[in-house]
Structure formats: C-alpha cells, structure tokens
Design an enzyme around this catalytic site. Structure first.
Site, short mmCIF file in Angstrom:
data_model
loop_
_atom_site.label_atom_id
_atom_site.label_comp_id
_atom_site.label_asym_id
_atom_site.label_seq_id
_atom_site.Cartn_x
_atom_site.Cartn_y
_atom_site.Cartn_z
N HIS A 35 5.61 -1.16 26.78
CA HIS A 35 5.36 -1.67 28.13
C HIS A 35 3.87 -1.98 28.32
O HIS A 35 3.50 -2.99 28.92
CB HIS A 35 5.75 -0.62 29.18
CG HIS A 35 7.21 -0.26 29.19
ND1 HIS A 35 7.67 1.01 28.92
CD2 HIS A 35 8.31 -1.00 29.46
CE1 HIS A 35 8.98 1.03 29.03
NE2 HIS A 35 9.41 -0.16 29.35
N SER A 38 12.30 3.53 25.72
CA SER A 38 12.41 4.70 26.61
C SER A 38 13.59 5.57 26.20
O SER A 38 13.62 6.76 26.50
CB SER A 38 12.62 4.23 28.06
OG SER A 38 11.60 3.33 28.43
P1 AMP Z 1 12.62 -1.70 29.92
O1 AMP Z 1 11.79 -0.75 30.70
O2 AMP Z 1 13.26 -1.09 28.73
O3 AMP Z 1 13.58 -2.48 30.80
O4 AMP Z 1 11.62 -2.77 29.33
C1 AMP Z 1 10.77 -3.50 30.16
C2 AMP Z 1 10.10 -4.59 29.37
O5 AMP Z 1 9.36 -4.01 28.30
C3 AMP Z 1 11.11 -5.55 28.74
O6 AMP Z 1 10.60 -6.87 28.80
C4 AMP Z 1 11.18 -5.06 27.32
O7 AMP Z 1 11.56 -6.05 26.39
C5 AMP Z 1 9.75 -4.61 27.09
N1 AMP Z 1 9.69 -3.64 26.00
C6 AMP Z 1 10.40 -2.49 25.88
N2 AMP Z 1 10.13 -1.88 24.73
C7 AMP Z 1 9.23 -2.68 24.08
C8 AMP Z 1 8.57 -2.60 22.82
N3 AMP Z 1 8.77 -1.60 21.96
N4 AMP Z 1 7.72 -3.60 22.48
C9 AMP Z 1 7.52 -4.65 23.33
N5 AMP Z 1 8.11 -4.77 24.53
C10 AMP Z 1 8.96 -3.80 24.90
#
Ligand code: AMP
Length: 310
Positions: A52, A201
C-alpha cells in the site's frame, strides 16, 4: 474528523487529516482545488503494508495531494468469506500514513457508503468474468461499485492501484474508460517479501508452516513464465505449473492461466502482451499472484525478406 474544516490546511503542515464523511472529504478536496493542487487517490481496505505504501509513494512522486481511503467493503466479500475477521488496525494504519506523509485518510463507515435504500450496482462485463470472478461470485460488482463511488467522492486527478490485484486493475481501467471518468489510473508493480511472496493484508492468516509453502506460488509462476519465454507450449506448461502448485502443498489450485494482459481473454500463444495469473488456497487463506508475460519476439517474415533484399 480531526479538524474537518481545515483538512487542507492540516495536510499542508504534513499532518494527516481524517475524513469520515463524503462532505468532509469534499471540503478538503475543494480547498486543494482552489489552490490549484492535484489530487491522488489510493483506495485500500486498510491493514496497511509496504505494498500500500508503495502506492502512496508513487502518488507523492507525482506531486499530488494524497488521499488514502480505508474501507473494508462488505459488497466485495461473498458469503463464507473473511469480512468479519478482515484485519482493521486503524490506529496502526493512521500511524503509517502519518509517517508516509499522506495528506488525508478517508475512512467512511458502512452506513456512510451504503445508506438505507442504496440500490445501485456497477457491473463491468467481460474482464470481470473468469479467474477470480468465477470463484468469488459478485466480487467484482462489489469492487466496481465501491471504486466508482470512491472516484466520484474523491474526484482525484489520478488513482493508484496495485498490479497485485491484476484483474481488479483491469476492471477499474474498463470502468473508468466506459463511464468517461476523468481520473487517470496508474498501476504499481507488486511489492514482495524477500522470498517472493506478494505482500498482502491476508498473509497474517498464514500459519508458520503455511508461510513456508506460500512463496511457491510466485516461484511456480516465475518458472512457468521462464519456460514460456523459452518457447514452450502454453497448454503443456500451464498443466505442469498447476501440478507443481498442487505438489508444493497448496490445498487447492483455483486457476493458473495465461491471459491477454488487457482484456484478460484466454491467450493460447504469446502473440500479444500477456499475464500469467494464479489463485490458490492454503488452509483458510486464499492467495493470488500474477506476472507479466511479454509477447514472443517476432520470428518475423521480415528476415527472409531482408535476406532477399540484401
Ligand atoms: P487492498 O487493501 O488489499 O484492497 O489493496 C489496496 C490496493 O493496494 C490495491 O490497489 C492493491 O492492488 C494494492 N496492493 C495490495 N498489495 C499490494 C502489493 N503487495 N504490492 C502492490 N500493491 C498492492
């Protein structure tokens, strides 16, 4: 909100403003616009990690005011999924956003996002179908609905998404294009642990034994990509990759597929930019990952042509 009215002013001093309502978010947004500033949105579900924060950094590098949303969106969780147990460490998240010098946290309640009577579903056909869409029914309708709302609420110039959720990224790109939303969508490469595991997460759900197995997902994806790049047949290598995932210890291999990088239509040859995508289950945890698969260097008809010319 902590000092709703002066959100933009707080942000200027490097302090993180917190908006819990759309009205508060808009006040900050309007103040920035009046000063001619650009605004970037980073939508998340919280439990923030280095992945993130890479999105936040990319947004800052663009010189924009950075709004991070944290909203665990019930509409993108199916029955039996982990909505109730999804981590929500808000105080830690706030500390991380302060340290990262984000400008504003938008953390609405479910009632703020979906008040009584809420009836609209945004559904993106095609790119939402198959892959995760086939295994998480309704998931991408939930994603498209909340992302459409967030893009309208925050009205950013640019919004950042991770390649980690590659199908989601393509759904968002399609949504924005189809609805003529003015935000530019930027993708950030997947941030990984030292052993290759994509940071998520949900990795906290993994037991110590499962954590040892988990990096095999990226390892197998990389191996399959390497063999395809060496010219092997996609069908055979995908089958071999699925078998390798199963024998690595994952409880279920939902899919391992080679798809068109943009439309996500099945790709049987490396004629266009592709993406290798996989989803597996490991105990109670579902893991997804993907890697790029560039088109094969063209064994072109130009060579013999050049030869004849020469
Ligand atoms: P989430 O909180 O899982 O919904 O993710 C929020 C944003 O962070 C989304 O655009 C995900 O693709 C991005 N994201 C989550 N994990 C990663 C990671 N390891 N590397 C890059 N972006 C990430």
């Amino acid at each position: 909100m902590a000092g709703t009215g002066d959100a933009a002013g707080q942000a200027k001093t490097g302090e993180l403003a917190i908006a819990r309502s759309v009205a508060e978010l808009r006040r900050a947004h309007d103040a920035w616009l009046r000063r001619g500033e650009r605004i970037a949105l980073v939508p998340t579900m919280g439990a923030l990690h280095r992945g993130h924060l890479a999105l936040v950094q990319a947004a800052q590098a663009d010189g924009a005011r950075v709004v991070v949303s944290i909203f665990v969106n019930p509409r993108q969780f199916g029955p039996g999924e982990d909505l109730a147990t999804y981590p929500r460490p808000e105080a830690d998240d706030v500390a991380k956003l302060r340290q990262a010098r984000a400008d504003l946290l938008f953390a609405p309640s479910v009632a703020e996002m979906y008040p009584d009577g809420f009836s609209t579903v945004v559904s993106v056909a095609g790119v939402s179908e198959g892959l995760c869409g086939a295994h998480r029914l309704g998931h991408f309708d939930g994603v498209a609905t909340v992302v459409a709302k967030l893009l309208l609420q925050a009205a950013p110039h640019v919004a950042y998404f991770g390649e980690k959720d590659y199908q989601q990224l393509q759904v968002v790109r399609r949504l924005v294009r189809d609805l003529d939303m003015p935000a530019r969508i930027e993708a950030v490469p997947t941030v990984r642990e030292a052993d290759g595991l994509a940071i998520s997460s949900r990795n906290i759900y993994l037991s110590a034994a499962e954590r040892q197995i988990a990096p095999a997902l990226y390892r197998v994806l990389s191996e399959v990509a390497g063999r395809l790049a060496a010219g092997r047949s996609p069908a055979a290598e995908l089958a071999r990759g699925r078998a390798a995932l199963a024998s690595a210890g994952f409880s279920e291999v939902e899919y391992l597929e080679l798809r068109d990088a943009e439309t996500l239509a099945p790709l049987t040859a490396r004629t266009r930019p592709g993406r290798l995508l996989a989803a597996v289950r490991l105990g109670r945890t579902r893991l997804i990952d993907n890697v790029p698969m560039p088109p094969a260097a063209r064994q072109t008809a130009e060579k013999p042509l050049d030869a004849t010319r020469g």
